[in-house]
Design a protein around this motif. Structure first.
Motif, PDB file in Angstrom:
ATOM      1  N   HIS A  27       0.840  -1.208   0.000  1.00 46.47           N
ATOM      2  CA  HIS A  27       0.000   0.000   0.000  1.00 46.47           C
ATOM      3  C   HIS A  27       0.871   1.253   0.000  1.00 46.47           C
ATOM      4  N   GLY A  28       1.944   1.219   0.789  1.00 47.83           N
ATOM      5  CA  GLY A  28       2.868   2.350   0.774  1.00 47.83           C
ATOM      6  C   GLY A  28       3.572   2.503  -0.562  1.00 47.83           C
ATOM      7  N   ALA A  29       3.948   1.381  -1.197  1.00 49.37           N
ATOM      8  CA  ALA A  29       4.586   1.455  -2.509  1.00 49.37           C
ATOM      9  C   ALA A  29       3.641   2.031  -3.559  1.00 49.37           C
ATOM     10  N   TRP A  30       2.346   1.721  -3.452  1.00 54.40           N
ATOM     11  CA  TRP A  30       1.371   2.273  -4.395  1.00 54.40           C
ATOM     12  C   TRP A  30       1.231   3.784  -4.234  1.00 54.40           C
ATOM     13  N   LEU A  31       1.254   4.247  -2.981  1.00 54.15           N
ATOM     14  CA  LEU A  31       1.187   5.689  -2.758  1.00 54.15           C
ATOM     15  C   LEU A  31       2.459   6.381  -3.254  1.00 54.15           C
ATOM     16  N   GLU A  32       3.595   5.674  -3.201  1.00 52.32           N
ATOM     17  CA  GLU A  32       4.841   6.245  -3.730  1.00 52.32           C
ATOM     18  C   GLU A  32       4.749   6.481  -5.238  1.00 52.32           C
ATOM     19  N   LEU A  33       4.018   5.616  -5.944  1.00 48.92           N
ATOM     20  CA  LEU A  33       3.879   5.772  -7.391  1.00 48.92           C
ATOM     21  C   LEU A  33       3.103   7.030  -7.773  1.00 48.92           C
ATOM     22  N   LYS A  34       2.398   7.627  -6.822  1.00 45.88           N
ATOM     23  CA  LYS A  34       1.646   8.851  -7.095  1.00 45.88           C
ATOM     24  C   LYS A  34       2.468  10.111  -6.871  1.00 45.88           C
ATOM     25  N   LEU A  35       3.671   9.960  -6.293  1.00 50.14           N
ATOM     26  CA  LEU A  35       4.512  11.127  -6.027  1.00 50.14           C
ATOM     27  C   LEU A  35       5.201  11.593  -7.304  1.00 50.14           C
ATOM     28  N   SER A  64       0.778  12.156   5.757  1.00 54.69           N
ATOM     29  CA  SER A  64       1.455  12.788   4.631  1.00 54.69           C
ATOM     30  C   SER A  64       0.488  13.365   3.617  1.00 54.69           C
ATOM     31  N   GLY A  65      -0.777  12.947   3.719  1.00 55.85           N
ATOM     32  CA  GLY A  65      -1.775  13.465   2.781  1.00 55.85           C
ATOM     33  C   GLY A  65      -1.456  13.085   1.358  1.00 55.85           C
ATOM     34  N   GLY A  66      -1.211  11.793   1.114  1.00 53.61           N
ATOM     35  CA  GLY A  66      -0.847  11.307  -0.206  1.00 53.61           C
ATOM     36  C   GLY A  66      -1.833  11.735  -1.275  1.00 53.61           C
ATOM     37  N   LYS A  67      -1.331  11.912  -2.475  1.00 52.18           N
ATOM     38  CA  LYS A  67      -2.165  12.372  -3.591  1.00 52.18           C
ATOM     39  C   LYS A  67      -3.182  11.316  -3.959  1.00 52.18           C
ATOM     40  N   ARG A  68      -4.374  11.776  -4.242  1.00 52.74           N
ATOM     41  CA  ARG A  68      -5.432  10.853  -4.663  1.00 52.74           C
ATOM     42  C   ARG A  68      -5.440  10.664  -6.170  1.00 52.74           C
ATOM     43  N   ILE A  69      -4.829  11.594  -6.909  1.00 50.24           N
ATOM     44  CA  ILE A  69      -4.822  11.476  -8.361  1.00 50.24           C
ATOM     45  C   ILE A  69      -3.622  10.648  -8.789  1.00 50.24           C
ATOM     46  N   LEU A 104       2.467   9.828 -15.827  1.00 47.46           N
ATOM     47  CA  LEU A 104       3.794   9.745 -16.432  1.00 47.46           C
ATOM     48  C   LEU A 104       4.663   8.727 -15.702  1.00 47.46           C
ATOM     49  N   ARG A 105       4.643   8.735 -14.379  1.00 47.03           N
ATOM     50  CA  ARG A 105       5.461   7.787 -13.617  1.00 47.03           C
ATOM     51  C   ARG A 105       4.921   6.371 -13.745  1.00 47.03           C
ATOM     52  N   LEU A 106       3.602   6.222 -13.796  1.00 44.69           N
ATOM     53  CA  LEU A 106       3.031   4.891 -13.983  1.00 44.69           C
ATOM     54  C   LEU A 106       3.489   4.280 -15.308  1.00 44.69           C
ATOM     55  N   ALA A 107       3.479   5.086 -16.368  1.00 40.32           N
ATOM     56  CA  ALA A 107       3.911   4.586 -17.678  1.00 40.32           C
ATOM     57  C   ALA A 107       5.404   4.262 -17.682  1.00 40.32           C
ATOM     58  N   GLU A 108       6.227   5.126 -17.059  1.00 38.08           N
ATOM     59  CA  GLU A 108       7.665   4.875 -17.012  1.00 38.08           C
ATOM     60  C   GLU A 108       7.984   3.625 -16.194  1.00 38.08           C
TER      61      GLU A 108
END
Length: 414
Positions: free
Chosen positions: A157-165, A215-220, A224-228
């Motif tokens: 779950h933390g790794a998924w939130l990292e992909l939104k950064l 941390s208030g992780g991004k919901r969107i 670009l990072r997902l594709a990379e």
């Protein structure tokens, strides 16, 4: 497309993307499994022999549980998530981002379950080390396994939130924190008493979840990072397959292997006249194809296993086993360019191809046998036994090379 049709189409999109990926991988996976099966069987046989020996002969104060935690760490902290997002999705799926929660949830859960099965396999492998410190039972095995799977779910779950950064520094910091949490969870769970470790790991994971929440992780989505990330993961899979078979559609151009001329001449024994044309060709094919890598890896594995052996019978068995496996791999060398028309155009004798293939195969196999013979000198009780074993292997290799050349020549004349 109506709004009522959209959720079902999103679910079907996930199945379509996964099936398309497996259709791409399937033609190469069979060849890769054939190549890796030998090494896997040998690794399992070596593990069945050396692992119990290591557990029985290790000193009483050896850090078994800490070693088990160290083995578990990369499988617990590494949390890749495959989303199959492409660059074209920026146009077609970006407007439907609010409807993609089902798709992304399936991506996360699929990664979680696949990594949980891998974690189960690793936990079964390190369980004997964990049980060396105390009398482990089935209940304790299941208890620790459930906590490891729970920790994996929190970390993924933390790794998924990292992909939104988007910024590099927060990505590095959160990734480092995930590895620290995984290390603390593995060490506390395996080092402390069962229930004390359970409470400590639960506190660490809850604190990590609290930090993610605050941390208030991004919901969107960071498209670009997902594709990379998806491109890198896909390239990693195809590069792995390319070690065993040439992949035509590899995402990144493979680096050519430069064959040193001195090594070419030593293995092929060729000059620059027409009589050595095929020797040069077969030696170059071996060095720059998957056959060279497989043969080298088998020889290195056999070298290590024989070096760790202290039994004459087992050393001879391993020497014969790896000698046979390398010969089986080198047998495929003579099939290179057998359907090429240029070999019938140039003024070269037909039997030159067979003689050259046999000569190059014997030279390479002899080099492998000489390397395997080095650890025999200290693995066997008397150096003379090692010399006799090595000479017998070289003689059988030479006889086999001569026999195959004559058999093929006789078949051609009939």
């Amino acid at each position: 497309m109506s709004k009522r049709e959209l959720p079902s189409d999103i679910q079907g999109l996930w199945s379509k993307r996964t099936s398309e990926f497996w259709r791409e991988v399937r033609p190469y996976a069979g060849y890769a499994l054939q190549s890796v099966s030998y090494a896997l069987i040998l690794f399992m046989l070596a593990g069945m022999y050396f692992y119990p020996r290591f557990l029985n002969e290790a000193p009483p104060d050896f850090l078994f549980r800490e070693t088990a935690a160290l083995v578990l760490l990369p499988f617990l902290a590494g949390c890749p998530v495959r989303t199959f997002i492409r660059n074209a999705d920026f146009i077609y799926l970006l407007p439907m981002e609010t409807k993609l929660s089902v798709y992304m949830h399936r991506a996360v859960m699929r990664s979680f379950w696949m990594q949980s099965f891998l974690l189960l396999a690793v936990w079964m492998a390190v369980w004997p080390m964990y049980a060396m410190g105390a009398d482990g039972n089935l209940g304790e095995f299941v208890h620790v396994l459930l906590l490891l799977i729970f920790a994996k779910r929190v970390l993924i779950h933390g790794a998924w939130l990292e992909l939104k950064l988007t910024d590099r520094l927060p990505i590095v910091l959160w990734s480092a924190l995930r590895w620290l949490v995984a290390a603390a969870a593995a060490l506390l769970l395996l080092r402390l008493p069962l229930w004390t470790g359970t409470l400590a790991v639960s506190a660490v994971l809850l604190a990590y979840l609290g930090a993610l929440r605050l941390s208030g992780g991004k919901r969107i989505l960071n498209w670009l990072r997902l594709a990379e990330t998806e491109q890198k993961q896909r390239a990693r899979v195809f590069r792995l397959l390319n070690y065993f078979i040439d992949v035509a559609d590899i995402p990144y151009r493979p680096t050519p292997i430069r064959a040193p001329m001195k090594l070419l001449r030593g293995l092929g024994g060729f000059g620059y006249d027409s009589a050595h044309t095929y020797r040069y060709l077969f030696t170059l094919v071996w060095l720059r194809s998957e056959l060279g890598g497989i043969t080298m890896r088998l020889t290195a594995l056999g070298f290590l296993l024989i070096a760790w052996t202290r039994s004459d019978a087992l050393a001879i068995f391993l020497f014969a086993l790896f000698a046979g496996l390398t010969m089986l791999q080198l047998k495929e060398l003579q099939k290179a360019y057998r359907h090429s028309d240029w070999s019938y155009i140039y003024p070269l004798p037909p039997e030159l191809r067979m003689r050259s293939a046999a000569a190059v195969r014997f030279r390479i196999h002899a080099a492998c046998l000489l390397l395997l013979g080095v650890p025999l000198l200290w693995a066997m009780s008397h150096p003379g036994y090692a010399v006799v074993t090595l000479c017998a292997g070289l003689a059988l290799s030479y006889v086999y090379a001569r026999w195959t050349m004559r058999a093929k020549k006789a078949a051609k004349t009939k």
